[in-house]
Design a protein around this motif. Sequence first.
Motif, PDB file in Angstrom:
ATOM      1  N   ALA A  92       0.831  -1.207   0.000  1.00 38.93           N
ATOM      2  CA  ALA A  92       0.000   0.000   0.000  1.00 38.93           C
ATOM      3  C   ALA A  92       0.865   1.255   0.000  1.00 38.93           C
ATOM      4  O   ALA A  92       0.634   2.189  -0.772  1.00 38.93           O
ATOM      5  CB  ALA A  92      -0.921  -0.003   1.220  1.00 38.93           C
ATOM      6  N   ASP A 149       9.867   3.363   6.747  1.00 37.16           N
ATOM      7  CA  ASP A 149       9.485   2.049   7.296  1.00 37.16           C
ATOM      8  C   ASP A 149      10.453   1.699   8.413  1.00 37.16           C
ATOM      9  O   ASP A 149      11.644   2.002   8.333  1.00 37.16           O
ATOM     10  CB  ASP A 149       9.519   0.970   6.208  1.00 37.16           C
ATOM     11  N   ARG A 150       9.922   1.028   9.428  1.00 36.77           N
ATOM     12  CA  ARG A 150      10.776   0.668  10.571  1.00 36.77           C
ATOM     13  C   ARG A 150      11.761  -0.443  10.199  1.00 36.77           C
ATOM     14  O   ARG A 150      12.744  -0.665  10.900  1.00 36.77           O
ATOM     15  CB  ARG A 150       9.905   0.237  11.749  1.00 36.77           C
ATOM     16  N   ARG A 186      12.727  -7.319   3.596  1.00 40.99           N
ATOM     17  CA  ARG A 186      12.301  -7.884   4.872  1.00 40.99           C
ATOM     18  C   ARG A 186      11.188  -8.902   4.608  1.00 40.99           C
ATOM     19  O   ARG A 186      10.480  -8.828   3.611  1.00 40.99           O
ATOM     20  CB  ARG A 186      11.823  -6.789   5.829  1.00 40.99           C
ATOM     21  N   LYS A 213       7.584 -10.936   5.556  1.00 42.94           N
ATOM     22  CA  LYS A 213       6.264 -10.542   6.073  1.00 42.94           C
ATOM     23  C   LYS A 213       5.378 -11.776   5.993  1.00 42.94           C
ATOM     24  O   LYS A 213       5.383 -12.458   4.962  1.00 42.94           O
ATOM     25  CB  LYS A 213       5.721  -9.397   5.201  1.00 42.94           C
ATOM     26  N   CYS A 245       2.612 -14.056   5.056  1.00 49.44           N
ATOM     27  CA  CYS A 245       1.678 -13.931   3.939  1.00 49.44           C
ATOM     28  C   CYS A 245       1.549 -15.293   3.263  1.00 49.44           C
ATOM     29  O   CYS A 245       2.431 -16.146   3.395  1.00 49.44           O
ATOM     30  CB  CYS A 245       2.209 -12.899   2.935  1.00 49.44           C
ATOM     31  N   GLY A 246       0.451 -15.501   2.533  1.00 48.93           N
ATOM     32  CA  GLY A 246       0.319 -16.698   1.704  1.00 48.93           C
ATOM     33  C   GLY A 246       1.035 -16.522   0.372  1.00 48.93           C
ATOM     34  O   GLY A 246       1.092 -17.442  -0.433  1.00 48.93           O
ATOM     35  N   VAL A 296       0.217 -14.968  -2.291  1.00 50.20           N
ATOM     36  CA  VAL A 296      -0.579 -14.899  -3.520  1.00 50.20           C
ATOM     37  C   VAL A 296      -0.826 -13.432  -3.874  1.00 50.20           C
ATOM     38  O   VAL A 296      -1.461 -12.702  -3.114  1.00 50.20           O
ATOM     39  CB  VAL A 296      -1.951 -15.592  -3.363  1.00 50.20           C
ATOM     40  N   ARG A 303       7.048 -12.287  -0.041  1.00 53.86           N
ATOM     41  CA  ARG A 303       6.924 -10.868   0.294  1.00 53.86           C
ATOM     42  C   ARG A 303       8.299 -10.214   0.426  1.00 53.86           C
ATOM     43  O   ARG A 303       8.438  -9.004   0.278  1.00 53.86           O
ATOM     44  CB  ARG A 303       6.097 -10.716   1.567  1.00 53.86           C
ATOM     45  N   VAL A 320       7.754   5.203  13.267  1.00 53.74           N
ATOM     46  CA  VAL A 320       6.867   6.327  13.567  1.00 53.74           C
ATOM     47  C   VAL A 320       6.172   6.071  14.899  1.00 53.74           C
ATOM     48  O   VAL A 320       5.641   4.985  15.143  1.00 53.74           O
ATOM     49  CB  VAL A 320       5.838   6.508  12.422  1.00 53.74           C
ATOM     50  N   ASP A 368      -3.962  -2.420   4.920  1.00 53.57           N
ATOM     51  CA  ASP A 368      -4.359  -3.004   6.205  1.00 53.57           C
ATOM     52  C   ASP A 368      -4.612  -1.935   7.263  1.00 53.57           C
ATOM     53  O   ASP A 368      -5.382  -2.152   8.204  1.00 53.57           O
ATOM     54  CB  ASP A 368      -3.271  -3.956   6.710  1.00 53.57           C
ATOM     55  N   GLU A 404      -7.438 -12.149   1.808  1.00 52.78           N
ATOM     56  CA  GLU A 404      -6.589 -11.479   0.820  1.00 52.78           C
ATOM     57  C   GLU A 404      -6.565  -9.974   1.086  1.00 52.78           C
ATOM     58  O   GLU A 404      -7.607  -9.365   1.312  1.00 52.78           O
ATOM     59  CB  GLU A 404      -7.133 -11.744  -0.587  1.00 52.78           C
ATOM     60  N   GLY A 405      -5.369  -9.385   1.032  1.00 54.33           N
ATOM     61  CA  GLY A 405      -5.286  -7.953   1.304  1.00 54.33           C
ATOM     62  C   GLY A 405      -4.354  -7.188   0.387  1.00 54.33           C
ATOM     63  O   GLY A 405      -4.344  -5.961   0.397  1.00 54.33           O
ATOM     64  N   ILE A 406      -3.569  -7.912  -0.431  1.00 53.47           N
ATOM     65  CA  ILE A 406      -2.586  -7.195  -1.262  1.00 53.47           C
ATOM     66  C   ILE A 406      -3.295  -6.354  -2.324  1.00 53.47           C
ATOM     67  O   ILE A 406      -2.921  -5.217  -2.582  1.00 53.47           O
ATOM     68  CB  ILE A 406      -1.587  -8.185  -1.909  1.00 53.47           C
TER      69      ILE A 406
HETATM   70  C1  LIG Z   1      -0.311 -15.106   7.379  1.00 52.99           C
HETATM   71  C2  LIG Z   1      -0.953 -14.154   6.395  1.00 52.99           C
HETATM   72  C3  LIG Z   1      -1.196 -14.597   5.098  1.00 52.99           C
HETATM   73  C4  LIG Z   1      -1.705 -13.705   4.131  1.00 52.99           C
HETATM   74  N1  LIG Z   1      -1.819 -14.140   2.841  1.00 52.99           N
HETATM   75  C5  LIG Z   1      -2.182 -13.276   1.868  1.00 52.99           C
HETATM   76  C6  LIG Z   1      -2.139 -13.667   0.492  1.00 52.99           C
HETATM   77  O1  LIG Z   1      -1.731 -14.779   0.138  1.00 52.99           O
HETATM   78  N2  LIG Z   1      -2.535 -12.754  -0.435  1.00 52.99           N
HETATM   79  C7  LIG Z   1      -2.963 -11.508  -0.092  1.00 52.99           C
HETATM   80  O2  LIG Z   1      -3.353 -10.737  -0.975  1.00 52.99           O
HETATM   81  N3  LIG Z   1      -2.971 -11.106   1.206  1.00 52.99           N
HETATM   82  C8  LIG Z   1      -2.567 -11.943   2.184  1.00 52.99           C
HETATM   83  N4  LIG Z   1      -2.516 -11.514   3.493  1.00 52.99           N
HETATM   84  C9  LIG Z   1      -2.830 -10.107   3.796  1.00 52.99           C
HETATM   85  C10 LIG Z   1      -1.663  -9.220   3.337  1.00 52.99           C
HETATM   86  O3  LIG Z   1      -0.459  -9.680   3.902  1.00 52.99           O
HETATM   87  C11 LIG Z   1      -1.898  -7.769   3.738  1.00 52.99           C
HETATM   88  O4  LIG Z   1      -3.211  -7.404   3.417  1.00 52.99           O
HETATM   89  C12 LIG Z   1      -0.921  -6.831   3.043  1.00 52.99           C
HETATM   90  O5  LIG Z   1       0.393  -7.083   3.454  1.00 52.99           O
HETATM   91  C13 LIG Z   1      -1.288  -5.378   3.343  1.00 52.99           C
HETATM   92  O6  LIG Z   1      -0.301  -4.519   2.851  1.00 52.99           O
HETATM   93  P1  LIG Z   1      -0.023  -3.128   3.569  1.00 52.99           P
HETATM   94  O7  LIG Z   1       0.974  -2.429   2.713  1.00 52.99           O
HETATM   95  O8  LIG Z   1      -1.287  -2.459   3.886  1.00 52.99           O
HETATM   96  O9  LIG Z   1       0.620  -3.504   4.984  1.00 52.99           O
HETATM   97  P2  LIG Z   1       1.916  -4.345   5.332  1.00 52.99           P
HETATM   98  O10 LIG Z   1       2.281  -5.248   4.231  1.00 52.99           O
HETATM   99  O11 LIG Z   1       1.669  -4.934   6.673  1.00 52.99           O
HETATM  100  O12 LIG Z   1       3.072  -3.255   5.446  1.00 52.99           O
HETATM  101  C14 LIG Z   1       3.105  -2.364   6.521  1.00 52.99           C
HETATM  102  C15 LIG Z   1       4.519  -1.811   6.658  1.00 52.99           C
HETATM  103  O13 LIG Z   1       4.501  -0.793   7.658  1.00 52.99           O
HETATM  104  C16 LIG Z   1       5.665  -0.890   8.452  1.00 52.99           C
HETATM  105  N5  LIG Z   1       5.357  -0.286   9.755  1.00 52.99           N
HETATM  106  C17 LIG Z   1       4.453  -0.721  10.670  1.00 52.99           C
HETATM  107  N6  LIG Z   1       4.425   0.106  11.734  1.00 52.99           N
HETATM  108  C18 LIG Z   1       5.332   1.089  11.486  1.00 52.99           C
HETATM  109  C19 LIG Z   1       5.754   2.236  12.211  1.00 52.99           C
HETATM  110  N7  LIG Z   1       5.231   2.548  13.405  1.00 52.99           N
HETATM  111  N8  LIG Z   1       6.706   3.019  11.666  1.00 52.99           N
HETATM  112  C20 LIG Z   1       7.250   2.725  10.454  1.00 52.99           C
HETATM  113  N9  LIG Z   1       6.881   1.642   9.726  1.00 52.99           N
HETATM  114  C21 LIG Z   1       5.929   0.842  10.228  1.00 52.99           C
HETATM  115  C22 LIG Z   1       5.954  -2.383   8.516  1.00 52.99           C
HETATM  116  O14 LIG Z   1       7.318  -2.629   8.779  1.00 52.99           O
HETATM  117  C23 LIG Z   1       5.530  -2.852   7.116  1.00 52.99           C
HETATM  118  O15 LIG Z   1       6.619  -2.884   6.221  1.00 52.99           O
HETATM  119  C24 LIG Z   1      -2.028 -12.376   4.492  1.00 52.99           C
HETATM  120  C25 LIG Z   1      -1.820 -11.941   5.806  1.00 52.99           C
HETATM  121  C26 LIG Z   1      -1.285 -12.816   6.752  1.00 52.99           C
HETATM  122  C27 LIG Z   1      -1.032 -12.320   8.147  1.00 52.99           C
END
Ligand SMILES: Cc1cc2nc3c(=O)[nH]c(=O)nc-3n(C[C@H](O)[C@H](O)[C@H](O)COP(=O)(O)OP(=O)(O)OC[C@H]3O[C@@H](n4cnc5c(N)ncnc54)[C@H](O)[C@@H]3O)c2cc1C
Length: 429
Positions: free
Chosen positions: A15, A34-35, A40, A42, A44-45, A47, A101, A124, A276, A287-289
């Motif tokens: 995102a 990013d922290r 790094r 993460k 995830c499945g 997909v 990931r 942050v 997220d 699914e959340g990507i």
């Molecule tokens: C086990 C599991 C399996 C999953 N499988 C799938 C799948 O197969 N397909 C799919 O589409 N979705 C899947 N999801 C959901 C998917 O992982 C998330 O929806 C997706 O990663 C969301 O992306 P994002 O960028 O919003 O957040 P994130 O990917 O969580 O990224 C957030 C980032 O913010 C950073 N951050 C957090 N707090 C701070 C802070 N205070 N200061 C600075 N940086 C910070 C973190 O280090 C991280 O890099 C799965 C989730 C889990 C838990």
Amino acid sequence: MSPLPSCVVVGAGPAGSIAARQLALAGWRVTLVDRSTFPRDKACGDVVGPQALATLAAVGLTPEPEWPRIGDLDVWVEGARLHLPASPGLAHPGEGRMVTRRLFDAWLRDAAVAAGARAIVGRVRGLVQGADGVRVHLDDGVLDADAVVGADGALSTVARSVGAASPTRALWGFALRRYVASSTLDADRVDLLAQASGFASYGWAFRGADGIANVGVGIAVGGERARLRGLRPLLDDYLGRIGLVDVADAPVLGGWLRMGGIGVAPWRGRVLLVGDAAGFVNPLQGEGIWAALASGAQAAAALGARGPLGGGPAYGRWAEAQMAPFLAGAALLHRAALWNPRLADRAVAAGARVLAHRPSLAAGVGAWLNGLVALDGPGHGSGWMLDRATVMAARASGLLGGYELGASLGQVPSMLARPSRLQRLWRAT
Ligand SMILES: Cc1cc2nc3c(=O)[nH]c(=O)nc-3n(C[C@H](O)[C@H](O)[C@H](O)COP(=O)(O)OP(=O)(O)OC[C@H]3O[C@@H](n4cnc5c(N)ncnc54)[C@H](O)[C@@H]3O)c2cc1C
């Protein structure tokens, strides 16, 4: 000439990186913080689904050829197998891609940097909005910006800091994943596990690159994160159940999922929440990507078109129109499964037996589960009908139309002044 507007994007997951890239391309001064140091891992499945690929294509990003394809899926429930065929729609390809990931997130973050975003490592701690901008507090300093995109994941510090996330109204899930050898896995699969575990839970096994499968289990937790149970035994049991051999040194990684957009306001002033952090995970399959990419790109487009003050309301209207209906309908079914997990699995098993001999109906249901119907419209037949039915039920129950959001923001939507019978029933459960 006025200086270029600036944005701090917190979180370099899908995102945040896509938001940073699109804003940088639009000429904004972007800091992506990013922290973690990248690359790094993460949980995830792995997909990256069809809509996610379509969103990447829409902004000119093409998946790498070596990322394996994933298409048809077998769903197993109480001995019944439902084969969900993947097919292309009007707005998406008929397949997803498997990519760790570690690779995917670094690839997207690199794309943001190539577009001109400045990527830094920093944690942050909170932020303060003023009349002229936003001050972001890090462990070791501050960043000032005209706007902030909060992309810091399910436990978002940004959302909490601006009072956009309700601490009590939420739909939480937790999931664990592990990598194992895939040689004995002849199809990608999902298994519903309520009969074995007693709670709303599922397992998955997806074949990735280099003979390795991503295997995991997820559990629906409801409104309180404290209700999480130990998942490790369920994962071990699941691995045995589907006959996969563990890779001893592969780490098990877990993560929270905030689903259905429940209890989160997508923007506050100059701060926009995406992925997220906005709770946009699909409550039917985790699914959340895709939602992360779509909302990140949309937040950037809204800021680019309307500026730091007009971006939030424009983005909020998009979230209300494009994300809320499907998410609310799916959240309603998710809550029904929480109420009686075993009964829910039994109902799905009955449905699976009916659909087993009706592949086109099964394809429509699969498209709906994956949130594809909302993109494609009526083409999906059975999926379209399911989508309409759940959206209507969500409206009737008050889950759609500001009820959850209102609860978190202290507003009382007018529709709650005289609750319908269904609303009273729903809130009583
Ligand atoms: C086990 C599991 C399996 C999953 N499988 C799938 C799948 O197969 N397909 C799919 O589409 N979705 C899947 N999801 C959901 C998917 O992982 C998330 O929806 C997706 O990663 C969301 O992306 P994002 O960028 O919003 O957040 P994130 O990917 O969580 O990224 C957030 C980032 O913010 C950073 N951050 C957090 N707090 C701070 C802070 N205070 N200061 C600075 N940086 C910070 C973190 O280090 C991280 O890099 C799965 C989730 C889990 C838990």
